[in-house]
Scaffold this motif. Structure first.
Motif, PDB file in Angstrom:
ATOM      1  N   ILE A   1       0.522  -1.158   0.160  1.00 23.85           N
ATOM      2  CA  ILE A   1      -0.284  -0.290   0.477  1.00 23.85           C
ATOM      3  C   ILE A   1       1.087   1.217  -0.235  1.00 23.85           C
ATOM      4  N   LEU A   2       2.163   1.388   0.580  1.00 20.85           N
ATOM      5  CA  LEU A   2       2.653   2.569   0.688  1.00 20.85           C
ATOM      6  C   LEU A   2       4.128   3.266   0.118  1.00 20.85           C
ATOM      7  N   ASN A   3       3.958   1.866  -0.412  1.00 17.91           N
ATOM      8  CA  ASN A   3       5.235   1.521  -2.086  1.00 17.91           C
ATOM      9  C   ASN A   3       5.171   1.273  -2.885  1.00 17.91           C
TER      10      ASN A   3
ATOM     11  N   THR B   1      -8.157   2.445  -0.770  1.00 17.93           N
ATOM     12  CA  THR B   1      -8.874   2.910  -0.462  1.00 17.93           C
ATOM     13  C   THR B   1      -9.201   2.584   1.681  1.00 17.93           C
ATOM     14  N   VAL B   2      -9.523   1.722   1.200  1.00 18.13           N
ATOM     15  CA  VAL B   2     -10.463   1.360   3.186  1.00 18.13           C
ATOM     16  C   VAL B   2      -8.904   1.844   4.009  1.00 18.13           C
ATOM     17  N   PHE B   3      -7.479   1.722   3.226  1.00 18.73           N
ATOM     18  CA  PHE B   3      -6.528   2.569   3.630  1.00 18.73           C
ATOM     19  C   PHE B   3      -6.821   3.660   4.256  1.00 18.73           C
ATOM     20  N   ASN B   4      -6.885   4.335   2.921  1.00 16.90           N
ATOM     21  CA  ASN B   4      -6.337   6.172   3.376  1.00 16.90           C
ATOM     22  C   ASN B   4      -7.658   6.112   4.132  1.00 16.90           C
ATOM     23  N   LYS B   5      -8.860   5.549   3.764  1.00 18.48           N
ATOM     24  CA  LYS B   5     -10.544   5.963   4.384  1.00 18.48           C
ATOM     25  C   LYS B   5     -10.728   6.207   6.407  1.00 18.48           C
ATOM     26  N   ILE B   6      -9.834   4.850   7.100  1.00 10.89           N
ATOM     27  CA  ILE B   6      -9.539   4.866   7.780  1.00 10.89           C
ATOM     28  C   ILE B   6      -7.967   5.754   8.099  1.00 10.89           C
TER      29      ILE B   6
ATOM     30  N   GLU C   1       5.972  22.939   2.351  1.00  8.33           N
ATOM     31  CA  GLU C   1       4.656  22.519   2.568  1.00  8.33           C
ATOM     32  C   GLU C   1       4.622  21.772   3.802  1.00  8.33           C
ATOM     33  N   PHE C   2       5.568  20.803   4.100  1.00 12.96           N
ATOM     34  CA  PHE C   2       5.227  20.075   5.232  1.00 12.96           C
ATOM     35  C   PHE C   2       5.881  20.694   6.459  1.00 12.96           C
TER      36      PHE C   2
ATOM     37  N   LYS D   1      -2.695  14.659  16.462  1.00 10.49           N
ATOM     38  CA  LYS D   1      -3.489  15.883  14.884  1.00 10.49           C
ATOM     39  C   LYS D   1      -2.798  15.982  13.953  1.00 10.49           C
ATOM     40  N   LEU D   2      -1.451  15.829  13.459  1.00  7.70           N
ATOM     41  CA  LEU D   2      -1.167  15.589  11.513  1.00  7.70           C
ATOM     42  C   LEU D   2      -1.990  14.181  11.225  1.00  7.70           C
ATOM     43  N   SER D   3      -1.738  13.674  12.036  1.00  7.43           N
ATOM     44  CA  SER D   3      -2.712  12.171  11.481  1.00  7.43           C
ATOM     45  C   SER D   3      -3.970  12.337  11.173  1.00  7.43           C
ATOM     46  N   GLY D   4      -5.216  13.483  12.026  1.00  5.29           N
ATOM     47  CA  GLY D   4      -6.055  13.687  11.499  1.00  5.29           C
ATOM     48  C   GLY D   4      -6.480  14.423  10.938  1.00  5.29           C
ATOM     49  N   GLY D   5      -5.344  15.952  10.896  1.00  2.00           N
ATOM     50  CA  GLY D   5      -5.778  16.716  10.102  1.00  2.00           C
ATOM     51  C   GLY D   5      -5.352  16.876   8.832  1.00  2.00           C
ATOM     52  N   SER D   6      -3.982  16.050   8.623  1.00  2.00           N
ATOM     53  CA  SER D   6      -3.454  16.367   7.290  1.00  2.00           C
ATOM     54  C   SER D   6      -2.517  15.172   6.753  1.00  2.00           C
ATOM     55  N   PRO D   7      -2.990  13.288   7.269  1.00  4.29           N
ATOM     56  CA  PRO D   7      -2.272  12.466   7.355  1.00  4.29           C
ATOM     57  C   PRO D   7      -1.089  12.601   6.096  1.00  4.29           C
ATOM     58  N   GLN D   8      -0.880  13.121   5.250  1.00  6.55           N
ATOM     59  CA  GLN D   8       0.064  13.171   3.459  1.00  6.55           C
ATOM     60  C   GLN D   8       1.384  13.382   4.485  1.00  6.55           C
ATOM     61  N   PHE D   9       1.947  14.226   5.535  1.00  6.41           N
ATOM     62  CA  PHE D   9       3.198  13.972   5.757  1.00  6.41           C
ATOM     63  C   PHE D   9       3.264  12.713   7.245  1.00  6.41           C
ATOM     64  N   LEU D  10       2.832  12.476   7.531  1.00  8.15           N
ATOM     65  CA  LEU D  10       2.283  10.638   8.831  1.00  8.15           C
ATOM     66  C   LEU D  10       2.698   9.704   7.426  1.00  8.15           C
ATOM     67  N   PHE D  11       2.093   9.419   6.059  1.00  9.59           N
ATOM     68  CA  PHE D  11       2.143   8.670   5.732  1.00  9.59           C
ATOM     69  C   PHE D  11       3.292   8.746   4.982  1.00  9.59           C
ATOM     70  N   ASN D  12       4.236   9.937   4.457  1.00  5.63           N
ATOM     71  CA  ASN D  12       5.020  10.353   4.394  1.00  5.63           C
ATOM     72  C   ASN D  12       6.219   9.395   5.511  1.00  5.63           C
ATOM     73  N   LEU D  13       5.697   9.683   6.678  1.00 10.51           N
ATOM     74  CA  LEU D  13       7.380   9.113   7.124  1.00 10.51           C
ATOM     75  C   LEU D  13       6.635   7.797   7.242  1.00 10.51           C
ATOM     76  N   LEU D  14       5.530   7.458   7.545  1.00  7.35           N
ATOM     77  CA  LEU D  14       5.653   5.764   7.327  1.00  7.35           C
ATOM     78  C   LEU D  14       5.696   5.323   6.446  1.00  7.35           C
ATOM     79  N   ARG D  15       6.044   5.885   5.156  1.00  8.26           N
ATOM     80  CA  ARG D  15       6.823   5.000   4.320  1.00  8.26           C
ATOM     81  C   ARG D  15       8.426   5.475   4.367  1.00  8.26           C
ATOM     82  N   TYR D  16       9.231   7.103   4.833  1.00  4.26           N
ATOM     83  CA  TYR D  16      10.120   6.946   5.076  1.00  4.26           C
ATOM     84  C   TYR D  16      10.998   5.331   5.765  1.00  4.26           C
TER      85      TYR D  16
END
Lengths: 138, 143
Positions: free
Chosen positions: A69-71, A94-99, B8-9, B99-114
């Motif tokens: 999902i992530l990469n 889709t579900v992942f993003n929704k959660i 942006e981040f 807070k980030l996770s709820g409001g603008s999860p993109q940063f957290l997504f990227n952090l997860l990817r890293y």
């Protein structure tokens, strides 16, 4: 530490797999699915120089296949059921993003889990490196 | 990560600029729940106190550090210090990440990817170390 994704999603797609079933195999292209173990035990196996090596075991509350999902990368290992059966929940993007949007704790918990795994793997590297160093000294 | 996205981040997460030589935390410091993300500059990671201090790693933009504090309440395992003229670093604790996770999860997504690419790299390294160990044992007739 574990993550109960079933707390976050109602009607999470669930499948029951039998002993010996491979959920996916090393080098399979990503099908975009990430899995959560609800019940049962699975082995993570990687081929090293053509021989299968078990890297670790997964039990209830653990997740795997998150790279898909992530990469979007190919599967880095094979995951096989080793208990009589295993109950798995799975999510697609889709579900992942929704959660992720609706449950602030979800991404945070996932991040913590990945960090925890990094710590465990780094500890194992240290152990293996120390053993190797001692062997070379002797 | 493109410089526009980094910008942006920076705006979303908030960051600190530290001068050269600034120590962010020291080996043995009491745990807090803070982790860091490097936006610009370079951070040296050191182990061993006093005269025996040794650099064990060098962090660049896109790297994070101190992340074990989110998982364990243990003293810091290493000292981190700015080695470039200055460094811009995001300082994140549990509350901010939530807070980030709820409001603008993109940063957290990227952090997860890293985090995941680091996990993959660590797994590769473990695999290689185990192969070396295996070969060494074989060479010495230990099975």
């Amino acid at each position: 530490m574990s993550l109960n994704v079933f707390e976050y999603v109602n009607n999470l797609a669930v499948e029951i797999r039998r002993e010996g079933d491979a959920i996916f195999c090393q080098d399979d292209p990503s099908d975009g699915r990430m899995y959560f173990v609800a019940d049962g035990e699975l082995a993570v196996i990687r081929n090293i120089e053509g021989e299968p090596h078990e890297l670790n075991r997964l039990g209830a509350g653990q997740f795997f296949g998150e790279m898909a999902i992530l990469n979007g990368s190919d599967r880095s290992a094979t995951v096989k059921v080793v208990s009589k059966s295993a109950k798995l929940g799975f999510l697609d993007e889709t579900v992942f993003n929704k959660i992720a949007r609706t449950n602030p704790v979800f991404l945070y918990s996932l991040l913590k889990l990945v960090i925890q795994r990094i710590g465990n793997v780094e500890d194992e590297i240290d152990e293996a490196a120390e053993e190797l160093a001692n062997l070379r000294k002797s | 990560m493109s410089s526009r996205r980094i910008l942006e981040f920076v705006q979303r997460v908030g960051s600190e600029v530290y001068p050269a030589g600034h120590t962010i935390f020291r080996e043995g410091d009491a745990p807090d729940d803070t982790m860091y993300f490097v936006f610009s500059g370079e951070i040296g990671v050191y182990k061993g106190r006093g005269g025996s201090e040794q650099e064990i790693n060098r962090l660049k933009p896109g790297d994070f550090f101190g992340e074990m504090a989110l998982v364990h309440h243990r003293p810091r395992l290493a000292t981190t210090r700015v080695v470039s003229p200055e460094a811009r670093v995001a300082v994140m604790n549990k509350a901010l990440l939530l807070k980030l996770s709820g409001g603008s999860p993109q940063f957290l997504f990227n952090l997860l990817r890293y985090a995941i690419s680091r996990l993959l790299a660590a797994e590769d390294k473990l695999q290689h170390t185990r192969e070396d160990l295996q070969n060494e044992k074989r060479a010495r007739g230990i099975f």
